[in-house]
Design an enzyme around this catalytic site. Structure first.
Site, mmCIF file in Angstrom:
data_model
loop_
_atom_site.group_PDB
_atom_site.id
_atom_site.type_symbol
_atom_site.label_atom_id
_atom_site.label_comp_id
_atom_site.label_asym_id
_atom_site.label_seq_id
_atom_site.Cartn_x
_atom_site.Cartn_y
_atom_site.Cartn_z
ATOM 1 C CG HIS A 1 -15.979 -40.098 -47.629
ATOM 2 N ND1 HIS A 1 -15.724 -39.048 -48.485
ATOM 3 C CD2 HIS A 1 -17.203 -40.590 -47.973
ATOM 4 C CE1 HIS A 1 -16.747 -38.918 -49.321
ATOM 5 N NE2 HIS A 1 -17.657 -39.825 -49.028
ATOM 6 C CB SER B 1 -17.163 -42.884 -57.056
ATOM 7 O OG SER B 1 -16.848 -41.513 -57.130
ATOM 8 C CE LYS C 1 -14.099 -39.447 -55.437
ATOM 9 N NZ LYS C 1 -15.191 -38.537 -55.803
ATOM 10 N NE ARG D 1 -21.917 -43.148 -60.776
ATOM 11 C CZ ARG D 1 -21.436 -42.817 -59.577
ATOM 12 N NH1 ARG D 1 -20.153 -42.528 -59.412
ATOM 13 N NH2 ARG D 1 -22.240 -42.770 -58.540
ATOM 14 C CG ASP E 1 -14.599 -40.571 -59.399
ATOM 15 O OD1 ASP E 1 -15.485 -41.441 -59.339
ATOM 16 O OD2 ASP E 1 -14.697 -39.464 -58.828
#
Length: 465
Positions: free
Chosen positions: A88, A189, A193, A174, A167
């Site tokens: 990621h 978050s 995922k 948010r 989320d």
């Protein structure tokens, strides 16, 4: 929602700086996406309390677990146990590492179920890049993903509705309550995922610089250590690289142009800084292969990745992935043929504009944020989730930081559709800075990797904000 816990009481508890228990956090998360649960004002109040008072390590892990349990996780055949991994990136300009890394890892026996996102604001999205390839399908269900992984070894897809639905609710609130920048909330978050993919190992690329979410090294350190710490709590082997994002990664910025550059990397070529993040430092591919016992060391793993790029096997895997995700076999083969012109297949904007250097010297700055913002205005990005992108818009750099250039050398090519304004040209010119007294020889390429945080070798910290 009947429960022993009362949402206003939980808000007050966190507001006053007390630690929430795992059960209390799970109750709040469940209430956030239940039809008869917490109101949006209550959710916003709790998020603000978390933002202001912070979450410690246990709370952040509990929040991640609660978000993960809000939906379904992917499951894999038993024989794949210990072979599933992913990466990621926190978002950058010109970051197309995923397109090269996923197929290279698949060559080495790793299963890579990469759930990616779309671009928003100045950062590009992996899905947008891949959708510039005619026919490529990003919407696969769990069974389709498993079939592609069994056949190819890697897939790059979008998030399904069943993956971490909490989320989507929490992020939306948010976004309108000015709590997006909370590091514990960001970290939970992201990791929830990725954890839904059920990986054994995860590599995190935390960008730092003027074009990154983390603009300071201190903030990048905290974000990286927090995410690695969550992975420790979830039993996932993880490493975080902190990498610079002041100048673009590679030479291409856009959608189709970045696909073309990724294919060049899969051909064993491509810009050196891009190849470094995939293989040369042994931190991306090398770490994963070592962590999954596919290589004896990071160095040995890095060599396997490099070999996969050099011998064409990673390119073939990329071609196989394209075909498995909807691209016609002939088109995929033509796109992945060595030395083929990718823009005989990929879209490219109709007009081209070259900017030249106005003086000789050493390039000291290529401002990634400026380039990304202009690219966004030209149509390569989106301001809202529903916006469409122009896959053919983009920039291709002809210089790098540290390179000696002569007056009137071309430094960037802009592909646009007739909407490039004089003010945007002026913005682009401001992105390049040159030191006239810097010498006449190219300076060495500086590594983008400035720190590595390894779950197996370093303890992670958590901070409150």
């Amino acid at each position: 929602m009947s429960s022993e816990y009362c949402i206003p009481d939980l808000i007050a508890k966190k507001r006053d700086g007390f630690e929430l228990s795992e059960e209390e956090i799970h109750h709040f998360v469940k209430a956030s996406y239940s039809s008869n649960g917490a109101s949006e004002s209550q959710i916003g109040a709790m998020l603000m309390a978390m933002y202001l008072k912070g979450l410690n390590r246990e709370e952040t892990v509990s929040l991640t677990k609660a978000m993960l349990s809000s939906g379904s996780s992917l499951t894999w055949p038993e024989e794949w146990q210990g072979s599933v991994a992913d990466k990621h990136s926190t978002g950058g300009v010109g970051d197309k590492v995923s397109l090269a890394l996923a197929p290279a890892l698949a060559v080495c026996g790793v299963k890579v179920p990469m759930i990616s996102g779309r671009g928003l604001g100045h950062t590009g999205g992996t899905l947008d890049k891949l959708e510039s390839i005619p026919g490529f399908q990003v919407n696969l269900d769990a069974k389709q993903m498993c079939d592609v992984l069994a056949k190819v070894g890697c897939c790059i897809v979008g998030q399904t509705e069943s993956v971490v639905p909490a989320d989507r609710v929490l992020y939306r609130i948010r976004d309108v309550t000015a709590t997006v920048s909370s590091i514990p909330l960001i970290s939970s978050s992201i990791i929830s995922k990725k954890a839904a993919e059920n990986p054994s190992a995860l590599v995190l690329d935390v960008k730092v610089g003027k074009a990154a979410f983390a603009t300071t090294e201190e903030r990048a350190q905290v974000l990286a250590q927090t995410m690695v710490g969550i992975c420790i709590g979830l039993g996932i082997k993880a490493v975080a690289l902190i990498t610079t994002m002041d100048a673009p990664l590679g030479k291409a910025i856009g959608n189709s142009v970045e696909v073309a550059e990724a294919i060049s990397c899969l051909n064993g070529r491509g810009p050196k800084d891009l190849k470094e993040l995939v293989i040369e430092q042994g931190k991306y591919g090398g770490y994963i292969l070592e962590a999954l016992n596919k290589a004896e060391s990071q160095k040995a793993g890095a060599k396997l990745i490099a070999d996969a790029l050099e011998n064409g096997k990673a390119l073939q895997k990329f071609c196989d992935m394209l075909k498995a995700q909807g691209v016609s076999p002939d088109l995929a083969k033509n796109l992945c043929t060595r030395n083929a012109d990718p823009f005989s297949i990929l879209p490219i904007a109709a007009k081209r504009f070259d900017l030249v250097v106005d003086k000789s010297g050493i390039v000291t700055v290529i401002d990634a944020l400026v380039l990304a913002k202009v690219s966004h205005k030209l149509g390569a990005g989106r301001s809202n989730v529903a916006d469409k992108v122009d896959h053919g818009v983009g920039f291709v750099l002809n210089v790098r930081v540290g390179q000696f250039v002569r007056k009137d050398d071309r430094w960037v090519t802009v592909y646009h559709n007739g909407n490039l304004s004089d003010s945007q040209i002026a913005e682009l010119k401001s992105a390049l800075e040159i030191n006239e007294n810097g010498g006449t020889a190219d300076q060495p390429i500086t590594s983008r990797i400035i720190d590595v945080i390894d779950s197996r070798r370093r303890n992670s910290i958590f901070v409150g904000q």
